[in-house]
Scaffold this motif. Structure first.
Motif, PDB file in Angstrom:
ATOM      1  N   GLY A   1       0.819  -1.216   0.000  1.00 39.87           N
ATOM      2  CA  GLY A   1       0.000   0.000   0.000  1.00 39.87           C
ATOM      3  C   GLY A   1       0.852   1.265   0.000  1.00 39.87           C
ATOM      4  O   GLY A   1       0.564   2.222  -0.729  1.00 39.87           O
ATOM      5  N   PHE A   2       1.929   1.260   0.808  1.00 36.43           N
ATOM      6  CA  PHE A   2       2.836   2.409   0.858  1.00 36.43           C
ATOM      7  C   PHE A   2       3.512   2.619  -0.493  1.00 36.43           C
ATOM      8  O   PHE A   2       3.690   3.761  -0.948  1.00 36.43           O
ATOM      9  N   MET A   3       3.886   1.537  -1.172  1.00 32.93           N
ATOM     10  CA  MET A   3       4.488   1.630  -2.510  1.00 32.93           C
ATOM     11  C   MET A   3       3.526   2.283  -3.499  1.00 32.93           C
ATOM     12  O   MET A   3       3.939   3.032  -4.387  1.00 32.93           O
ATOM     13  N   MET A   4       2.229   2.000  -3.345  1.00 33.01           N
ATOM     14  CA  MET A   4       1.239   2.601  -4.244  1.00 33.01           C
ATOM     15  C   MET A   4       1.006   4.080  -3.937  1.00 33.01           C
ATOM     16  O   MET A   4       0.626   4.847  -4.827  1.00 33.01           O
ATOM     17  N   VAL A   5       1.277   4.505  -2.694  1.00 35.41           N
ATOM     18  CA  VAL A   5       1.265   5.946  -2.378  1.00 35.41           C
ATOM     19  C   VAL A   5       2.387   6.628  -3.163  1.00 35.41           C
ATOM     20  O   VAL A   5       2.196   7.701  -3.754  1.00 35.41           O
ATOM     21  N   LEU A   6       3.556   5.994  -3.196  1.00 39.37           N
ATOM     22  CA  LEU A   6       4.675   6.529  -3.979  1.00 39.37           C
ATOM     23  C   LEU A   6       4.345   6.537  -5.464  1.00 39.37           C
ATOM     24  O   LEU A   6       4.721   7.474  -6.182  1.00 39.37           O
ATOM     25  N   GLN A   7       3.635   5.490  -5.928  1.00 39.81           N
ATOM     26  CA  GLN A   7       3.232   5.461  -7.335  1.00 39.81           C
ATOM     27  C   GLN A   7       2.300   6.632  -7.665  1.00 39.81           C
ATOM     28  O   GLN A   7       2.429   7.266  -8.713  1.00 39.81           O
ATOM     29  N   LEU A   8       1.368   6.916  -6.763  1.00 40.10           N
ATOM     30  CA  LEU A   8       0.441   8.035  -6.972  1.00 40.10           C
ATOM     31  C   LEU A   8       1.206   9.353  -7.121  1.00 40.10           C
ATOM     32  O   LEU A   8       0.893  10.168  -7.998  1.00 40.10           O
ATOM     33  N   ILE A   9       2.223   9.547  -6.287  1.00 37.79           N
ATOM     34  CA  ILE A   9       3.052  10.757  -6.377  1.00 37.79           C
ATOM     35  C   ILE A   9       3.792  10.786  -7.717  1.00 37.79           C
ATOM     36  O   ILE A   9       3.873  11.830  -8.381  1.00 37.79           O
ATOM     37  N   PHE A  10       4.321   9.626  -8.132  1.00 38.51           N
ATOM     38  CA  PHE A  10       5.011   9.516  -9.426  1.00 38.51           C
ATOM     39  C   PHE A  10       4.093   9.894 -10.582  1.00 38.51           C
ATOM     40  O   PHE A  10       4.469  10.669 -11.468  1.00 38.51           O
ATOM     41  N   VAL A  11       2.875   9.356 -10.590  1.00 43.16           N
ATOM     42  CA  VAL A  11       1.924   9.639 -11.668  1.00 43.16           C
ATOM     43  C   VAL A  11       1.534  11.117 -11.661  1.00 43.16           C
ATOM     44  O   VAL A  11       1.485  11.771 -12.710  1.00 43.16           O
ATOM     45  N   TRP A  12       1.278  11.645 -10.478  1.00 40.67           N
ATOM     46  CA  TRP A  12       0.800  13.022 -10.331  1.00 40.67           C
ATOM     47  C   TRP A  12       1.876  14.039 -10.713  1.00 40.67           C
ATOM     48  O   TRP A  12       1.616  15.023 -11.399  1.00 40.67           O
ATOM     49  N   ARG A  13       3.125  13.778 -10.300  1.00 35.34           N
ATOM     50  CA  ARG A  13       4.183  14.778 -10.459  1.00 35.34           C
ATOM     51  C   ARG A  13       5.095  14.566 -11.672  1.00 35.34           C
ATOM     52  O   ARG A  13       5.671  15.522 -12.181  1.00 35.34           O
ATOM     53  N   ILE A  14       5.248  13.327 -12.136  1.00 28.89           N
ATOM     54  CA  ILE A  14       6.289  13.025 -13.135  1.00 28.89           C
ATOM     55  C   ILE A  14       5.739  12.466 -14.445  1.00 28.89           C
ATOM     56  O   ILE A  14       6.209  12.840 -15.519  1.00 28.89           O
ATOM     57  N   MET A  15       4.752  11.568 -14.379  1.00 32.50           N
ATOM     58  CA  MET A  15       4.291  10.867 -15.579  1.00 32.50           C
ATOM     59  C   MET A  15       3.646  11.815 -16.592  1.00 32.50           C
ATOM     60  O   MET A  15       2.694  12.516 -16.272  1.00 32.50           O
ATOM     61  N   PRO A  16       4.131  11.844 -17.848  1.00 33.40           N
ATOM     62  CA  PRO A  16       3.511  12.683 -18.868  1.00 33.40           C
ATOM     63  C   PRO A  16       2.317  11.978 -19.513  1.00 33.40           C
ATOM     64  O   PRO A  16       2.207  10.756 -19.445  1.00 33.40           O
ATOM     65  N   GLU A  17       1.437  12.746 -20.128  1.00 31.79           N
ATOM     66  CA  GLU A  17       0.325  12.159 -20.889  1.00 31.79           C
ATOM     67  C   GLU A  17       0.776  11.962 -22.331  1.00 31.79           C
ATOM     68  O   GLU A  17       1.393  12.855 -22.924  1.00 31.79           O
TER      69      GLU A  17
END
Length: 445
Positions: free
Chosen positions: A413-429
């Protein structure tokens, strides 16, 4: 008609995904019989199950070489032959060592397929439909898993001692069909231009894919070649510094895919349900139930991936994964195992995963690398995915027994919190953009 040609080519190549899923899951119905047939020790039994995953890691690491040197189409021929030999070899093996070799060979096919098939579909797809078409690969993976479960069940009804041979051998039929159908697809136009200089042949294919703007697309591909430095493009390494951003995106995306715990849940669902206090029927629930949910929500995601975009699916999925994983962890922590809470949370987890990470991973990684290093980039993403899959599958029993279900699922679950931050801040569309536009946006960002 031309629009349907691209769909037909994508569907043919996505059959590699079907065989990928079938080969990965079919062993689940045969593993007990195989252990008894050759009287395998615990170590030998574990090696028998994991040998294909070792082959998958190697196949994914080496997948870019034949894809770049011999072409996407010829590499797919190799994949089809490997699947055919693996299915026939495991079905007819007269000793354990021969069985191990052919299961390993099947894993090499899975790894190579996970590199080459998404690249090919990505390179022939119009920008506005690329997500859906590359997503066909993942759709076929989960379809292959479902069909293998069904096939195993139907073959087991015969009750024969050697039914495990039929379970593994039946894969030869779709493998042969895949081999024949590859003959009807063209080579990737981008590979023809960048690796062979066959501009006219590539233009004929581009005219089918994108009749209105085929010449502009040809020029864009050629310009991307010039931008990279034509004379050095084959010598320039993936880690030269120029491609740091797509490298980071691919590795993080593949890393987060596996630290969600997806493979631990798929491989060890019966163990998880037993930890939660459920009985013998959990095995049937975990395979069939998880298979159906995975299939259904992958299909749903394909209808949204080109409309709302990859990033939106990942944001929705990340939130859903965080909630369900913490609910599972909390249930283990409080030991409130009465009822069906754990199976329900796991099914919801699978739904969110299939709708986001499961549908997006092969699409996104196949899009973000420039034409010159796309095969190498896909290899990096795929091998990161498979190495992490092997590590999570290997360590999950130890983690769950040492630290318990609560700590294990809180970690996921904690890893998926980090994933959410990655998607929100870094991942381009990447929705609706040509591969050359994505290259320009990511490399020059």
């Amino acid at each position: 008609m031309k629009k349907n040609s691209v769909l037909a080519w994508s569907a043919v190549v996505a059959l590699g995904g079907f065989l990928f899923g079938f080969d990965t899951a079919v062993i689940s119905g045969a593993e007990k019989a195989i252990q008894q047939y050759w009287d395998l020790s615990v170590f030998e039994h574990g090696l028998t199950i994991s040998i294909a995953l070792i082959g998958t890691v190697i196949g994914s690491l080496l997948g870019s070489r034949p894809s770049d040197r011999f072409g996407r189409k010829n590499t797919l021929y190799f994949v089809a032959i490997v699947y055919l030999l693996s299915s026939l070899g495991t079905a007819m093996a007269d000793n354990w060592y021969m069985f191990l070799f052919f299961r390993f060979l099947g894993g090499v096919g899975v790894g190579t397929s996970s590199v080459t098939a998404p690249i090919y579909i990505s390179e022939i797809s119009p920008a506005d439909r690329r997500g859906r078409l590359v997503g066909l690969f993942q759709f076929n993976v989960v379809l292959g898993i479902l069909i293998s479960y069904l096939s195993n069940y139907l073959i087991s009804l015969a009750g024969e001692e050697t039914s495990w041979r039929w379970m593994l051998g039946v894969q030869a039929v779709p493998s042969l069909i895949f081999f024949i159908l590859i003959g009807f697809i063209p080579e990737s136009p981008r590979w023809l231009i960048l690796k062979k200089g066959a501009t006219q042949k590539a233009l004929e294919i581009l005219r089918i894919i994108n009749p209105k703007n085929c010449e502009q697309e040809l020029i864009a591909i050629q310009n991307s070649d010039l931008d990279s430095g034509n004379k050095t493009k084959n010598k320039e390494g993936l880690f030269s510094g120029k491609y740091n951003r797509p490298v980071l995106l691919a590795m993080l995306f593949a890393f987060f895919n596996q630290v969600s715990g997806i493979n631990a849940i798929i491989y060890y669902a019966p163990r998880i349900f037993e930890m939660a206090g459920l009985g013998a029927h959990s095995s049937l629930l975990s395979t069939v139930g998880i298979g159906i949910v995975n299939f259904s929500f992958t299909l749903l995601a394909l209808n949204f991936i080109d409309k709302v975009g990859r990033r939106v699916l990942m944001l929705i999925g990340s939130v859903g994964l965080i909630v369900t994983l913490f609910l599972v962890g909390f249930t283990f922590y409080t030991e409130s195992f009465g009822g069906i809470a754990i199976p329900v949370y796991i099914m919801i987890f699978i739904a969110f995963f299939a709708f986001s990470q499961g549908a997006v991973i092969w699409v996104f990684i196949s899009e973000i690398f420039p034409n010159q290093v796309r095969a190498k980039g896909q290899t990096l993403g795929s091998s990161t995915h498979w190495i992490m899959a092997a590590l999570i599958a290997f360590y999950f029993p130890y983690l769950s027994e040492t630290f318990g279900g609560a700590v294990t699922f809180f970690f996921f679950g904690f890893m998926m919190v980090l994933q959410l931050i990655f998607v929100w801040r870094i991942m381009p569309e990447t929705k609706g953009k040509s591969l050359e536009q994505i290259e320009s946006n990511i490399i020059l960002h």
